[in-house]
Design a protein around this motif. Structure first.
Motif, PDB file in Angstrom:
ATOM      1  N   SER A  93       0.828  -1.210   0.000  1.00  0.00           N
ATOM      2  CA  SER A  93       0.000   0.000   0.000  1.00  0.00           C
ATOM      3  C   SER A  93       0.860   1.257   0.000  1.00  0.00           C
ATOM      4  O   SER A  93       0.595   2.212  -0.733  1.00  0.00           O
ATOM      5  CB  SER A  93      -0.927   0.011   1.221  1.00  0.00           C
ATOM      6  N   GLN A  94       1.902   1.254   0.828  1.00  0.00           N
ATOM      7  CA  GLN A  94       2.779   2.421   0.905  1.00  0.00           C
ATOM      8  C   GLN A  94       3.539   2.624  -0.403  1.00  0.00           C
ATOM      9  O   GLN A  94       3.716   3.758  -0.856  1.00  0.00           O
ATOM     10  CB  GLN A  94       3.758   2.298   2.072  1.00  0.00           C
ATOM     11  N   MET A  95       3.960   1.540  -1.020  1.00  0.00           N
ATOM     12  CA  MET A  95       4.679   1.671  -2.290  1.00  0.00           C
ATOM     13  C   MET A  95       3.756   2.211  -3.385  1.00  0.00           C
ATOM     14  O   MET A  95       4.182   2.974  -4.246  1.00  0.00           O
ATOM     15  CB  MET A  95       5.289   0.335  -2.711  1.00  0.00           C
ATOM     16  N   ALA A  96       2.484   1.854  -3.339  1.00  0.00           N
ATOM     17  CA  ALA A  96       1.522   2.426  -4.292  1.00  0.00           C
ATOM     18  C   ALA A  96       1.392   3.933  -4.062  1.00  0.00           C
ATOM     19  O   ALA A  96       1.316   4.717  -5.025  1.00  0.00           O
ATOM     20  CB  ALA A  96       0.168   1.737  -4.153  1.00  0.00           C
ATOM     21  N   SER A 104       7.746  12.103  -4.161  1.00  0.00           N
ATOM     22  CA  SER A 104       8.491  10.922  -3.745  1.00  0.00           C
ATOM     23  C   SER A 104       9.698  10.710  -4.661  1.00  0.00           C
ATOM     24  O   SER A 104       9.585  10.861  -5.880  1.00  0.00           O
ATOM     25  CB  SER A 104       7.596   9.681  -3.807  1.00  0.00           C
ATOM     26  N   PRO A 105      10.848  10.340  -4.101  1.00  0.00           N
ATOM     27  CA  PRO A 105      12.028  10.067  -4.943  1.00  0.00           C
ATOM     28  C   PRO A 105      11.814   8.894  -5.902  1.00  0.00           C
ATOM     29  O   PRO A 105      12.527   8.776  -6.885  1.00  0.00           O
ATOM     30  CB  PRO A 105      13.128   9.733  -3.937  1.00  0.00           C
ATOM     31  N   ILE A 106      10.839   8.035  -5.602  1.00  0.00           N
ATOM     32  CA  ILE A 106      10.596   6.869  -6.455  1.00  0.00           C
ATOM     33  C   ILE A 106       9.270   6.969  -7.206  1.00  0.00           C
ATOM     34  O   ILE A 106       8.715   5.961  -7.635  1.00  0.00           O
ATOM     35  CB  ILE A 106      10.680   5.564  -5.654  1.00  0.00           C
ATOM     36  N   ALA A 107       8.770   8.176  -7.382  1.00  0.00           N
ATOM     37  CA  ALA A 107       7.498   8.377  -8.076  1.00  0.00           C
ATOM     38  C   ALA A 107       7.553   7.819  -9.492  1.00  0.00           C
ATOM     39  O   ALA A 107       8.508   8.057 -10.227  1.00  0.00           O
ATOM     40  CB  ALA A 107       7.156   9.861  -8.120  1.00  0.00           C
ATOM     41  N   PHE A 108       6.540   7.030  -9.819  1.00  0.00           N
ATOM     42  CA  PHE A 108       6.305   6.509 -11.167  1.00  0.00           C
ATOM     43  C   PHE A 108       7.343   5.502 -11.659  1.00  0.00           C
ATOM     44  O   PHE A 108       7.457   5.278 -12.862  1.00  0.00           O
ATOM     45  CB  PHE A 108       6.156   7.657 -12.173  1.00  0.00           C
ATOM     46  N   VAL A 109       8.099   4.886 -10.742  1.00  0.00           N
ATOM     47  CA  VAL A 109       9.104   3.891 -11.164  1.00  0.00           C
ATOM     48  C   VAL A 109       8.980   2.561 -10.431  1.00  0.00           C
ATOM     49  O   VAL A 109       9.824   1.690 -10.586  1.00  0.00           O
ATOM     50  CB  VAL A 109      10.554   4.426 -11.014  1.00  0.00           C
ATOM     51  N   VAL A 110       7.922   2.363  -9.650  1.00  0.00           N
ATOM     52  CA  VAL A 110       7.791   1.142  -8.842  1.00  0.00           C
ATOM     53  C   VAL A 110       6.787   0.194  -9.477  1.00  0.00           C
ATOM     54  O   VAL A 110       5.676   0.590  -9.828  1.00  0.00           O
ATOM     55  CB  VAL A 110       7.349   1.479  -7.396  1.00  0.00           C
ATOM     56  N   ASP A 111       7.186  -1.061  -9.619  1.00  0.00           N
ATOM     57  CA  ASP A 111       6.285  -2.112 -10.075  1.00  0.00           C
ATOM     58  C   ASP A 111       5.553  -2.635  -8.842  1.00  0.00           C
ATOM     59  O   ASP A 111       6.108  -3.409  -8.070  1.00  0.00           O
ATOM     60  CB  ASP A 111       7.085  -3.227 -10.747  1.00  0.00           C
ATOM     61  N   THR A 112       4.332  -2.188  -8.643  1.00  0.00           N
ATOM     62  CA  THR A 112       3.587  -2.556  -7.430  1.00  0.00           C
ATOM     63  C   THR A 112       2.875  -3.901  -7.575  1.00  0.00           C
ATOM     64  O   THR A 112       2.121  -4.292  -6.692  1.00  0.00           O
ATOM     65  CB  THR A 112       2.557  -1.463  -7.075  1.00  0.00           C
ATOM     66  N   GLN A 113       3.117  -4.627  -8.657  1.00  0.00           N
ATOM     67  CA  GLN A 113       2.502  -5.938  -8.855  1.00  0.00           C
ATOM     68  C   GLN A 113       3.451  -7.097  -8.565  1.00  0.00           C
ATOM     69  O   GLN A 113       3.051  -8.251  -8.617  1.00  0.00           O
ATOM     70  CB  GLN A 113       1.976  -6.069 -10.293  1.00  0.00           C
ATOM     71  N   ARG A 114       4.694  -6.788  -8.268  1.00  0.00           N
ATOM     72  CA  ARG A 114       5.665  -7.855  -7.971  1.00  0.00           C
ATOM     73  C   ARG A 114       6.416  -7.496  -6.699  1.00  0.00           C
ATOM     74  O   ARG A 114       6.781  -6.348  -6.480  1.00  0.00           O
ATOM     75  CB  ARG A 114       6.636  -8.039  -9.127  1.00  0.00           C
ATOM     76  N   LEU A 115       6.652  -8.522  -5.883  1.00  0.00           N
ATOM     77  CA  LEU A 115       7.325  -8.321  -4.599  1.00  0.00           C
ATOM     78  C   LEU A 115       8.314  -9.440  -4.372  1.00  0.00           C
ATOM     79  O   LEU A 115       7.964 -10.617  -4.480  1.00  0.00           O
ATOM     80  CB  LEU A 115       6.299  -8.316  -3.465  1.00  0.00           C
ATOM     81  N   GLY A 116       9.541  -9.065  -4.073  1.00  0.00           N
ATOM     82  CA  GLY A 116      10.544 -10.025  -3.632  1.00  0.00           C
ATOM     83  C   GLY A 116      10.605  -9.948  -2.115  1.00  0.00           C
ATOM     84  O   GLY A 116      10.569  -8.865  -1.543  1.00  0.00           O
ATOM     85  N   LEU A 117      10.647 -11.080  -1.473  1.00  0.00           N
ATOM     86  CA  LEU A 117      10.680 -11.125  -0.009  1.00  0.00           C
ATOM     87  C   LEU A 117      12.040 -11.655   0.419  1.00  0.00           C
ATOM     88  O   LEU A 117      12.387 -12.799   0.131  1.00  0.00           O
ATOM     89  CB  LEU A 117       9.555 -12.025   0.495  1.00  0.00           C
ATOM     90  N   LEU A 118      12.826 -10.797   1.064  1.00  0.00           N
ATOM     91  CA  LEU A 118      14.134 -11.174   1.586  1.00  0.00           C
ATOM     92  C   LEU A 118      14.018 -11.330   3.089  1.00  0.00           C
ATOM     93  O   LEU A 118      13.252 -10.599   3.716  1.00  0.00           O
ATOM     94  CB  LEU A 118      15.167 -10.090   1.278  1.00  0.00           C
ATOM     95  N   GLY A 119      14.770 -12.229   3.668  1.00  0.00           N
ATOM     96  CA  GLY A 119      14.713 -12.372   5.112  1.00  0.00           C
ATOM     97  C   GLY A 119      16.045 -12.778   5.686  1.00  0.00           C
ATOM     98  O   GLY A 119      16.799 -13.533   5.082  1.00  0.00           O
TER      99      GLY A 119
END
Length: 161
Positions: A93-96, A104-119
């Protein structure tokens, strides 16, 4: 690579966001996947700054939130930094929001349909366990989630797999 700090609006987690820095970043030719880093128990987001910077250099927007929650072992103790997969939806939600906010420094460059989960450590175990058991079913079915456990940032990578 650059980063900034923000607050995840749906759960008030403080988060650092690392992203690739390019002179043509907002030219419309870039679209970066999100990587949510789930920390080890009791570790502040700042512990992961070098690692998150390195991952961002590969073309990912890396979100490292501090998630405070009551101890599952002692509910009367003060909240501790403990990762959980329920952070995924608030981060998305926040990335959207960040992706559509012109300041925002990342305006209009984020793919909000894919997520990598690192742990790392506990965060890796939580992410892996939940993904294996739920296979992402609790998430948006259009969202592709990949779970990867990573070594401690200060340790050496394995010499062979």
């Amino acid at each position: 690579m650059a980063f900034y700090s923000t607050t995840i609006s749906t759960n008030n987690d403080l988060a650092d966001i690392y992203y690739p820095k390019s002179s043509a970043l907002n030219s419309g030719t870039y679209c970066f996947q999100i990587a949510l880093l789930l920390q080890g128990a009791l570790l502040d987001k700042s512990f992961y700054s070098d690692y998150a910077s390195l991952v961002a250099r590969y073309g990912l927007v890396v979100v490292v939130p501090n998630n405070l929650r009551p101890s599952p072992f002692n509910p009367t103790s003060p909240p501790n930094l403990v990762s959980q997969t329920s952070q995924i939806a608030p981060v998305l939600s926040q990335m959207a929001i960040e992706n559509t906010k012109p300041t925002s420094p990342i305006a209009f460059v984020v793919d909000t349909q894919r997520l990598g989960l690192l742990g790392h450590s506990f965060g890796g175990a939580v992410g892996y366990r939940d993904y294996i058991y739920y296979q992402g079913d609790a998430l948006d079915p259009n969202l592709r989630v990949t779970t990867v456990a990573v070594p401690e940032p200060s340790s050496n990578p394995p010499s062979a797999l």
